[in-house]
Design an enzyme around this catalytic site. Structure first.
Site, short mmCIF file in Angstrom:
data_model
loop_
_atom_site.label_atom_id
_atom_site.label_comp_id
_atom_site.label_asym_id
_atom_site.label_seq_id
_atom_site.Cartn_x
_atom_site.Cartn_y
_atom_site.Cartn_z
N ASN A 152 0.83 -1.22 0.00
CA ASN A 152 0.00 0.00 0.00
C ASN A 152 0.86 1.26 0.00
OD1 ASN A 152 0.96 0.13 2.60
ND2 ASN A 152 -1.05 0.18 3.61
N ASN A 178 4.88 2.89 3.67
CA ASN A 178 6.25 3.17 4.13
C ASN A 178 7.26 2.91 3.02
OD1 ASN A 178 7.96 4.09 6.24
ND2 ASN A 178 8.67 2.01 6.56
N SER A 204 11.26 -11.39 14.10
CA SER A 204 12.35 -10.50 14.49
C SER A 204 13.07 -11.02 15.73
CB SER A 204 11.75 -9.13 14.80
OG SER A 204 12.66 -8.31 15.47
N TYR A 248 5.04 -3.28 19.05
CA TYR A 248 5.60 -3.84 17.81
C TYR A 248 6.10 -5.26 18.05
CZ TYR A 248 8.98 -5.04 14.25
OH TYR A 248 9.68 -5.74 13.29
N LYS A 305 4.85 -9.33 16.71
CA LYS A 305 5.65 -10.43 16.14
C LYS A 305 5.41 -11.72 16.92
CE LYS A 305 7.42 -8.09 12.82
NZ LYS A 305 6.83 -8.27 11.48
N ASN A 342 19.66 -7.69 12.79
CA ASN A 342 19.60 -6.27 12.39
C ASN A 342 19.97 -6.11 10.91
OD1 ASN A 342 19.84 -6.31 15.38
ND2 ASN A 342 19.86 -4.10 15.15
N ASN A 352 15.36 5.82 13.34
CA ASN A 352 15.53 5.23 14.67
C ASN A 352 16.69 4.26 14.68
OD1 ASN A 352 13.04 6.29 15.86
ND2 ASN A 352 12.04 4.99 14.33
P1 NAD Z 1 9.48 -1.59 5.30
O1 NAD Z 1 8.62 -0.62 6.04
O2 NAD Z 1 10.53 -1.04 4.41
O3 NAD Z 1 8.58 -2.58 4.43
C1 NAD Z 1 7.27 -2.94 4.81
C2 NAD Z 1 6.38 -2.68 3.60
O4 NAD Z 1 5.05 -3.07 3.94
C3 NAD Z 1 6.34 -1.22 3.19
O5 NAD Z 1 6.59 -1.12 1.81
C4 NAD Z 1 4.92 -0.77 3.54
O6 NAD Z 1 4.44 0.20 2.63
C5 NAD Z 1 4.17 -2.08 3.44
N1 NAD Z 1 2.96 -2.17 4.24
C6 NAD Z 1 2.79 -1.89 5.57
N2 NAD Z 1 1.52 -2.12 5.92
C7 NAD Z 1 0.86 -2.55 4.81
C8 NAD Z 1 -0.47 -2.95 4.53
N3 NAD Z 1 -1.43 -2.92 5.47
N4 NAD Z 1 -0.78 -3.33 3.27
C9 NAD Z 1 0.16 -3.36 2.30
N5 NAD Z 1 1.43 -2.99 2.50
C10 NAD Z 1 1.78 -2.59 3.75
O7 NAD Z 1 10.09 -2.58 6.39
P2 NAD Z 1 11.20 -3.70 6.23
O8 NAD Z 1 12.39 -3.26 6.99
O9 NAD Z 1 11.34 -4.09 4.81
O10 NAD Z 1 10.53 -4.85 7.07
C11 NAD Z 1 9.81 -5.90 6.45
C12 NAD Z 1 9.29 -6.84 7.51
O11 NAD Z 1 10.39 -7.34 8.26
C13 NAD Z 1 8.35 -6.20 8.52
O12 NAD Z 1 7.36 -7.13 8.86
C14 NAD Z 1 9.25 -5.93 9.71
O13 NAD Z 1 8.53 -5.90 10.91
C15 NAD Z 1 10.17 -7.11 9.65
N6 NAD Z 1 11.46 -6.89 10.29
C16 NAD Z 1 12.22 -5.81 9.95
C17 NAD Z 1 13.43 -5.58 10.57
C18 NAD Z 1 14.25 -4.37 10.26
O14 NAD Z 1 15.07 -3.98 11.08
N7 NAD Z 1 14.11 -3.77 9.08
C19 NAD Z 1 13.88 -6.50 11.54
C20 NAD Z 1 13.10 -7.60 11.87
C21 NAD Z 1 11.87 -7.78 11.22
C1 WQD Z 2 21.28 -0.82 17.08
C2 WQD Z 2 22.30 -0.36 18.10
C3 WQD Z 2 21.43 1.18 19.73
C4 WQD Z 2 20.67 4.43 16.93
C5 WQD Z 2 15.62 -2.56 16.23
C6 WQD Z 2 14.31 -3.14 16.69
C7 WQD Z 2 14.24 -4.59 16.36
C8 WQD Z 2 14.52 -4.85 14.88
C9 WQD Z 2 15.79 -4.19 14.44
C10 WQD Z 2 12.43 -4.94 13.73
C11 WQD Z 2 21.73 -0.30 19.52
C12 WQD Z 2 22.49 1.83 18.88
C13 WQD Z 2 21.04 3.23 17.49
C14 WQD Z 2 21.43 5.60 17.24
C15 WQD Z 2 22.84 4.25 18.65
N1 WQD Z 2 13.50 -4.33 14.06
N2 WQD Z 2 22.10 3.15 18.33
N3 WQD Z 2 22.49 5.45 18.09
O1 WQD Z 2 17.41 -1.53 18.63
O2 WQD Z 2 18.92 -3.44 17.91
O3 WQD Z 2 16.67 -3.22 16.92
O4 WQD Z 2 15.76 -2.80 14.82
O5 WQD Z 2 12.04 -6.00 14.08
O6 WQD Z 2 12.97 -5.02 16.71
O7 WQD Z 2 14.20 -2.93 18.10
O8 WQD Z 2 18.40 -1.61 16.29
O9 WQD Z 2 19.43 0.01 14.77
O10 WQD Z 2 17.87 0.86 16.58
O11 WQD Z 2 20.10 -0.04 17.21
O12 WQD Z 2 23.81 4.19 19.41
O13 WQD Z 2 21.13 6.71 16.79
O14 WQD Z 2 22.68 0.97 17.79
O15 WQD Z 2 21.56 1.59 21.06
O16 WQD Z 2 22.76 -0.69 20.37
P1 WQD Z 2 17.88 -2.43 17.58
P2 WQD Z 2 18.91 -0.13 16.14
#
Ligand code: NAD
Ligand code: WQD
Length: 342
Positions: free
Chosen positions: A35, A38, A127, A152, A156, A182, A201
């Site tokens: 959609n 993001n 995650s 969040y 998961k 990560n 973030n």
């Molecule tokens: P992202 O935000 O870049 O990709 C998610 C995509 O889903 C986006 O393009 C967004 O537009 C789309 N989306 C969200 N809600 C929607 C909906 N209702 N209908 C259709 N599309 C929708 O994020 P990402 O980093 O690519 O993450 C992908 C998946 O991996 C997510 O489920 C996220 O929680 C998980 N994940 C990400 C990380 C990370 O650090 N990036 C870590 C662990 C898990």
């Molecule tokens: C990494 C390290 C911070 C920003 C998050 C989610 C996790 C997963 C991955 C989705 C940490 C440090 C960060 C900054 C810093 N996402 N940091 N200055 O917190 O390990 O995980 O993303 O599922 O659920 O919680 O990742 O990239 O935020 O941080 O010092 O400006 O970098 O303290 O040690 P995190 P992060």
């Protein structure tokens, strides 16, 4: 022979777009739905430029069950990779309903459609956040999950449980949850990568934006942890390697090789890297001085988490390959690409 098709929800996003590329390169067809809440249409253009071919893309909200039903009616596929979700941990603390609504409704709609249309295989983006502050490191898939510390993270855990229950109850349904650590970096072409909205973030986007002069100074959150240099340890997994883990998991499913109806795999490198180490490698490989300062710990951060990847290595035949240095080069190349810097 007809190619296997994979439906990718959230396929315009960071990990989804890289996975779409990896799947097509591995011989699959893909249908991407997103959609664009993001992400941007440009990500699909990037995927098509890398592949030199068009990919099927539909603007669909996975929370819209009727729209989703249409996708299942129009396209034949056996496998769905469900990325579509919101992922900002901090925002989920302020707007929990937004997260429960989007992440769980979209997930349940997908599973319901798969059940209704007899589509067998679902791969779910979980995650490392489910492990919280683990008692023993590295974490294996058997390491107990800790109570979630954010809505969040809770989405998961709940989605993992829903998937587990549905795979047990529905004879035709098979599920794999990949627990990503990560994810960082970008495609070597610099045509796709992470597109954070507003102030990032996550560490790497903040690093690259600081290097590009968009942010004045990187804050390192705490240097008084019980770790070798006092900063937190994480397992930074290259996004192209991560995409390939999806290909390996899809192959396992489509080949009917799953040992259980629901399986979980850690997807990381197995190597802990500190915040300061990451900064110094980024500076070294890109020949850039990064302004940073040590500030207070960020609430909710765990001191250290990294993956035991033996299961993915042995069962999926997958291993992270790209070096941290190459990944950090790719992250900077992508930032320069989107900022039109040379
Ligand atoms: P992202 O935000 O870049 O990709 C998610 C995509 O889903 C986006 O393009 C967004 O537009 C789309 N989306 C969200 N809600 C929607 C909906 N209702 N209908 C259709 N599309 C929708 O994020 P990402 O980093 O690519 O993450 C992908 C998946 O991996 C997510 O489920 C996220 O929680 C998980 N994940 C990400 C990380 C990370 O650090 N990036 C870590 C662990 C898990
Ligand atoms: C990494 C390290 C911070 C920003 C998050 C989610 C996790 C997963 C991955 C989705 C940490 C440090 C960060 C900054 C810093 N996402 N940091 N200055 O917190 O390990 O995980 O993303 O599922 O659920 O919680 O990742 O990239 O935020 O941080 O010092 O400006 O970098 O303290 O040690 P995190 P992060």
């Amino acid at each position: 022979m007809n190619k296997e098709t994979v439906l990718i929800s959230g396929g315009a996003g960071y990990i989804g777009s890289h996975t779409a590329v990896a799947l097509v390169e591995a011989g699959f067809d893909v249908v991407i739905i997103d959609n664009l809440s993001n992400s941007e249409r440009g990500a699909i253009d990037g995927v098509e430029r890398i592949l030199g071919q068009k990919v099927a893309f539909e603007l669909v909200d996975t929370c819209d069950k009727d729209a989703l039903r249409g996708v299942f009616e129009r396209h034949q596929f056996n496998t769905v990779i469900h990325f579509a979700a919101y992922k900002a941990v901090g925002e989920s603390m302020d707007e929990p309903l937004k997260y429960y609504q989007n992440n769980l409704v979209s997930f349940m709609n997908i599973v319901e459609m798969m059940h209704d249309f007899n589509r067998p295989n679902i791969l779910f983006s979980s995650s490392a956040t489910v492990y919280g502050e683990a008692d023993t490191l590295p974490v294996t898939e058997q390491t107990p999950r800790q109570p979630a510390t954010s809505p969040y993270g809770n989405t998961k855990q709940i989605a993992e449980d829903i998937l587990h229950d549905c795979c047990r109850a529905y004879a035709g349904l098979y599920g794999i949850a990949l627990r990503y650590f990560n994810p960082i970096g970008a495609h070597p072409s610099a045509l796709i990568g992470e597109l954070p909205r507003g102030v990032p973030n996550n560490l790497l986007p903040f690093v690259t934006q600081t290097a590009a002069g968009i942010r004045e100074c990187l804050s390192v959150f705490g240097d008084d942890y019980d770790t070798p240099d006092g900063t937190c340890l994480r397992d930074y997994i290259d996004v192209v390697d991560l995409a390939k883990a999806h290909v390996a998991a899809v192959r396992r499913m489509t080949a009917g090789k799953m040992a259980e109806k629901y399986e979980i795999f850690n997807v990381g490198t197995g190597r802990p890297v500190s915040v300061l180490e990451l900064i110094s490698r980024f500076e070294a490989v890109n020949d850039i001085k990064l302004p940073y300062k040590i500030v207070a710990r960020r609430p909710g951060d765990v001191p250290a988490v990294w993956a035991d990847t033996s299961l993915a290595n042995e069962v999926l035949g997958w291993k992270a390959e790209r070096s941290l240095d190459d990944t950090l080069r790719s992250a900077w190349a992508w930032e320069k690409h989107i900022r039109h810097m040379s």
